[in-house]
Scaffold this active site. Structure first.
Site, PDB file in Angstrom:
ATOM      1  N   TYR A  14       0.836  -1.209   0.000  1.00  0.00           N
ATOM      2  CA  TYR A  14       0.000   0.000   0.000  1.00  0.00           C
ATOM      3  C   TYR A  14       0.870   1.258   0.000  1.00  0.00           C
ATOM      4  CZ  TYR A  14      -4.351  -2.572   1.081  1.00  0.00           C
ATOM      5  OH  TYR A  14      -5.446  -3.387   1.038  1.00  0.00           O
ATOM      6  N   PHE A  53       2.312   2.108  -3.402  1.00  0.00           N
ATOM      7  CA  PHE A  53       1.313   2.664  -4.318  1.00  0.00           C
ATOM      8  C   PHE A  53       0.922   4.086  -3.916  1.00  0.00           C
ATOM      9  CE2 PHE A  53      -0.233  -1.892  -5.232  1.00  0.00           C
ATOM     10  CZ  PHE A  53       0.823  -2.066  -6.099  1.00  0.00           C
ATOM     11  N   LYS A 111      -0.609   9.614  -9.792  1.00  0.00           N
ATOM     12  CA  LYS A 111      -1.810   8.827 -10.051  1.00  0.00           C
ATOM     13  C   LYS A 111      -3.059   9.412  -9.394  1.00  0.00           C
ATOM     14  CE  LYS A 111      -2.537   4.688  -8.074  1.00  0.00           C
ATOM     15  NZ  LYS A 111      -2.448   3.230  -7.822  1.00  0.00           N
ATOM     16  N   GLU A 125      -9.498   1.285  -8.595  1.00  0.00           N
ATOM     17  CA  GLU A 125      -8.135   1.193  -9.181  1.00  0.00           C
ATOM     18  C   GLU A 125      -7.722  -0.273  -9.099  1.00  0.00           C
ATOM     19  OE1 GLU A 125      -4.835   2.832  -7.061  1.00  0.00           O
ATOM     20  OE2 GLU A 125      -5.925   3.078  -5.179  1.00  0.00           O
ATOM     21  N   GLU A 160      -5.356  -8.019 -12.713  1.00  0.00           N
ATOM     22  CA  GLU A 160      -5.800  -8.126 -11.326  1.00  0.00           C
ATOM     23  C   GLU A 160      -7.316  -8.324 -11.274  1.00  0.00           C
ATOM     24  OE1 GLU A 160      -4.008  -5.057  -8.905  1.00  0.00           O
ATOM     25  OE2 GLU A 160      -1.979  -5.669  -9.481  1.00  0.00           O
TER      26      GLU A 160
END
Lengths: 604, 604
Positions: free
Chosen positions: A295, A298, A304, A407, A416
């Site tokens: 986490y 990311f 992003k 996401e 995913e």
């Protein structure tokens, strides 16, 4: 991965003095003949020349690259050949005696490599550095000529040093201890494509002759812009620096300092560079619960969540007019809340647009729920926010959403399982509701990367590694052709029967003789209207680092310039799992008739 | 292998503050309950207690040992058991979420470990630290009592925490991620043998309660001598330090500093400590040529060549009287000259005794010959020295020797084939000539070393690792019984038929319940008269480090105190090779009648 700068000089009468002199001039390593002598050099000397006690073992290993005698063990002349073998084997034995984890360098002399390969295979310790000119100067000159015959090209290509190296590499079975050292030459500036191709090879270093340096107006030694670019490419790919110079040249420290500076300019030192060329098994967030570290990586992406915020802002403004803004509630469902970064982006978007938002956060990882709950209690006390510890496919919402935000995309877009997840969440959405993102597309291209191939081969002893796809920060890679779009998924998918299997074949054209080691995988995704994210190398979102490309390995195969290769991918689905299959094929063209209508044609 | 000092305190209302406080007092790590809370601790809390974002991922991994809830997942009460499992699994999930390579600690509560083992096996990331009291206090008290019944002992032994740990270790299949943390207790000072046995286990750390500290006259907190010795043993075996103390104790930094000092006093930081517990395939100098690094390590031994020099001195004096000294020449042959250290010792001996020596150096490694020749040219120009680049078995000498000097001994005495080499060199020796060394003996004993076993198992996926013997610097090892002599070889061997095969069985008595992981191998050698070298732990030559012991692995098996185990070794020879075979057997004694003649006996 510490860069070294090495001083190369073929002969010396004292190795310790050469090292001392090199160190004093900012070189860490020296490369000199293994037959460097206390007396003037004679490569055919068979008697002892210097004792093994000249340096201690650590210095032999860390401060020396041994240049092996430049003899031709593949000479057509049997007498010369046998003599050359004898000398080379003597050199190798002495190098292995002095170094137990060190390095020795041998110049490649031509296309014949069988005997050399045999000797390389037999060496058990340390590394082989294979010294190769960057290109055949003749081929370089062809690039500016149109009158070259096929025969001339074929002849010149046989002299392409990359081809020599490629033969050797196959003959030593892609051994990771055999690396290439590229020799630059001031008379022969290579084409862009030549440089790019070398970047797919296991480069140890580049040799830069001091003659490449010119004086600038301030009287400092510098490189011309074009050479800076060529060398910069190699430095970006983590090549070490070997400067070929006379130790008595008074400017040698200037060369070293200049190149160290150039190297640091080309060193993209982002926080994830320990992942370069590493193969990772892709995450399976639907099956496994992500951990804090993942986490955190990311969440630290600087780009992003900003772009997500922009997408939500644009959607809020489109769905609720300024007049309705104070009263009309927009229900947003965040599918996969993690530790909150997208929730923060959504709250920001609501604040910036002054729209009223009710946020449902659905998250299946009970560990992330702990952190989210804490955030609700401490940061979002005044927000209209509701957390559900659920798999989105099993979630029964208290009301339907205007906007689904997620996401769920992996490096290959759908890997995913975002199609399956978002299809399962369709019931959460109002009939006029939208999904952010609304489309994602995967891309592929054929690539050469000897280092990735070596890494796959190493794993192949444990698992069937050529049937896995990997996430990898591609560094030492040559793009054989540009990426092309593969599979596309749109959301929400309101089709009566949803089919998330796919199959597609794409053709690519080989830009230059090379070796296929696998297929690169990328994706882009449309969040809202034209607001998008991309890791396709042709359109990569600047600064975004949280997705690395994928790599689907193939067994190495040499390709010829102009050849067409077809890559076929399947996305397969059964009751338990989703998987990809991939296949590469080439077509051998036998005859092509009447090219350009040069024979039979009908006049207008 | 960097030592850490950890502050253990079960509860805290702020993990970041505890870490800050610990760091400020010279602790690198803290150990605290995974359910440490922002509000007072409740181990049965199911709601979120603190968010995963409290620390960053690096700090979660490097600064925290999580204490898992002290629940009994193997309780006989099914309701309690199920509840305990639920809590422990929740703790593990949260720990795995926060740490991806970190550490969590669980207290062992008794002999039943099946459910705990199942949970340990299922964890995929990071390390398990299993917290175990150093011994059962009851057993400690037995050591001073003579009236204890067998039943009492059996009952107390069932409570021996080492037995609990041993069951768990077998149940988790000797997983190298499961380590033991030994808890000391001021009421229970363990026996020597108890401490020694733990040294054969994979020790992560020892827990030292602050109550162990006493004030000395200068009012500083120190440990009593006896505790210094106990803790010193663990520190020598590279255990980390966990101090259990109240963070508000004003002396906590004194405890940390005191133990850091004690650790550095027990840290034998010789140059080879990177080899600790590492398994190396023994050298084969007869078959392979040694490299510079290996020679350098051997040459740097501060003791060996001095003792050789003494042996040669004594032999020279015995063979040549003072009167004959100026005229009588002693011919010395050095079998295996390497890079010259023994030649130097021989020249020194000649000079110190004023004896005339002619030295023949026979060396089969052509690379070492280069260095030797250089030494002759530069250092020994005035000596009567002759170098031959030959295998001693094929060497035809210009004359015969008075003294053969060699150092052909491996860690197990004969494993570098000194018997075969010296037998082959017999023809070089005068009939009244002598060999230095003139005898060598190997020794073996059974040992427990969980770490070595883990290392062997890792290799077993590649080679049949349990059929190899290894050279290893034994560090985490428990000597189950003292070494005993195995094979003996004498030189020169003038027997008509030479037989270098051997076979011998030796019995050992188990000193304490433990696990057999393999056989330790050592040797001693008589150089001249009583001048000798030894690596037998009972008689080790002080300061000599160039030979490490050998380790012959066996599959782990639990042994009981008092049990007899027999170890049988064969030295086998065929046309191509020499090898050892080893076998371990135990005898189960069914009945032993009339012990001490307590029944039927004949009166005198």
């Amino acid at each position: 991965m510490n860069l070294y700068v090495c001083l190369l000089h073929e002969s010396t009468n004292s190795i310790p003095k050469l090292i001392q002199h090199a160190n004093a001039n900012n070189y860490n390593v020296v490369a000199t003949s293994i037959n460097a002598n206390m007396v003037p050099l004679d490569p055919y000397e068979t008697d002892p020349t210097y004792p093994g006690t000249l340096l201690n073992a650590v210095d032999w290993n860390s401060k020396m690259i041994f240049l092996l005698s430049d003899v031709d063990v593949d000479s057509p002349n049997p007498k010369l050949r046998e003599h050359a073998k004898q000398i080379l084997l003597r050199d190798v034995a002495w190098a292995e005696h002095l170094q137990n984890v060190g390095s020795m360098m041998k110049r490649l002399r031509g296309p014949k490599i069988d005997n050399l390969a045999e000797i390389v295979r037999a060496k058990t310790k340390g590394n082989w550095f294979i010294q190769v000119p960057i290109s055949n100067p003749e081929i370089g000159s062809f690039e500016h000529r149109k009158d070259v015959t096929d025969a001339e090209i074929a002849e010149a290509e046989a002299k392409d040093p990359w081809t020599w190296w490629n033969s050797l590499r196959f003959a030593v079975k892609h051994n990771s201890k055999v690396k290439v050292v590229i020799e630059l030459n001031d008379l022969n500036r290579p084409s862009k494509e030549t440089v790019r191709r070398w970047l797919g090879e296991p480069i140890e270093a580049i040799i830069i002759p001091s003659s490449l340096f010119i004086r600038n107006k301030a009287n400092y030694y510098v490189l011309q812009k074009q050479w800076q670019i060529v060398i910069g490419h190699f430095l970006s790919a983590r090549a070490n620096i070997i400067i070929s110079a006379n130790p008595n040249d008074l400017s040698i420290s200037q060369y070293a300092d200049y190149l160290r500076k150039l190297a640091s300019d080309h060193n993209d030192s982002h926080i994830l560079n320990s992942y370069e060329n590493v193969l990772e098994i892709p995450l399976q967030p639907l099956f496994d619960n992500l951990d804090s570290y993942t986490y955190e990586v990311f969440e630290s992406d600087p780009v992003k969540y900003k772009i997500y915020q922009n997408a939500v802002k644009a959607a809020l403004i489109d769905r609720v007019s300024d007049i309705d803004a104070p009263n009309k509630l927009t229900v947003v469902m965040l599918l996969g809340g993690g530790r909150g970064p997208l929730a923060r982006a959504i709250f920001n978007a609501a604040e910036l647009t002054k729209r009223q938002v009710r946020l449902y956060i659905i998250e299946k990882n009970p560990n992330a729920i702990r952190t989210l709950s804490h955030m609700v209690d401490t940061l979002w006390e005044d927000k209209d926010v509701h957390i559900f510890s659920k798999d989105m496919r099993d979630f029964s919402p208290p009301e339907q959403a205007d906007i689904l935000v997620s996401e769920l995309l992996g490096s290959f877009g759908d890997n995913e399982l975002s199609p399956e997840c978002l299809d399962g969440a369709l019931k959460l959405l109002k009939t006029d509701g939208i999904s952010i993102p609304y489309k994602s597309t995967s891309y592929i291209n054929p690539i050469m990367s000897a280092v990735l191939h070596q890494n796959v081969s190493q794993m192949d002893t444990i698992v069937p590694a050529f049937d896995y796809g990997y996430v990898s920060l591609l560094k030492n890679v040559y793009h054989i052709d540009n990426p092309q779009a593969l599979f596309e998924f749109s959301h929400p998918n309101r089709e009566a029967t949803i089919d998330n299997t796919r199959c597609k074949e794409i053709s690519f054209t080989v830009q230059k003789d090379c070796v296929l080691h696998g297929i690169g995988g990328y994706f882009d995704t449309m969040l809202y209207k034209d607001i998008h994210l991309s890791i396709n190398p042709l359109t990569h979102t600047p600064g975004m680092f949280s997705w690395f490309p994928m790599f689907f390995p193939t067994h190495p195969r040499t390709l010829k310039e102009g050849q067409t290769i077809s890559v076929k991918f399947w996305r397969c689905v059964d009751a338990d799992k989703v998987w990809y299959e991939w296949q590469v094929s080439t077509r051998e063209v036998w005859e092509h008739h009447n090219a350009g209508g040069s024979g039979y044609h009908m006049r207008l």
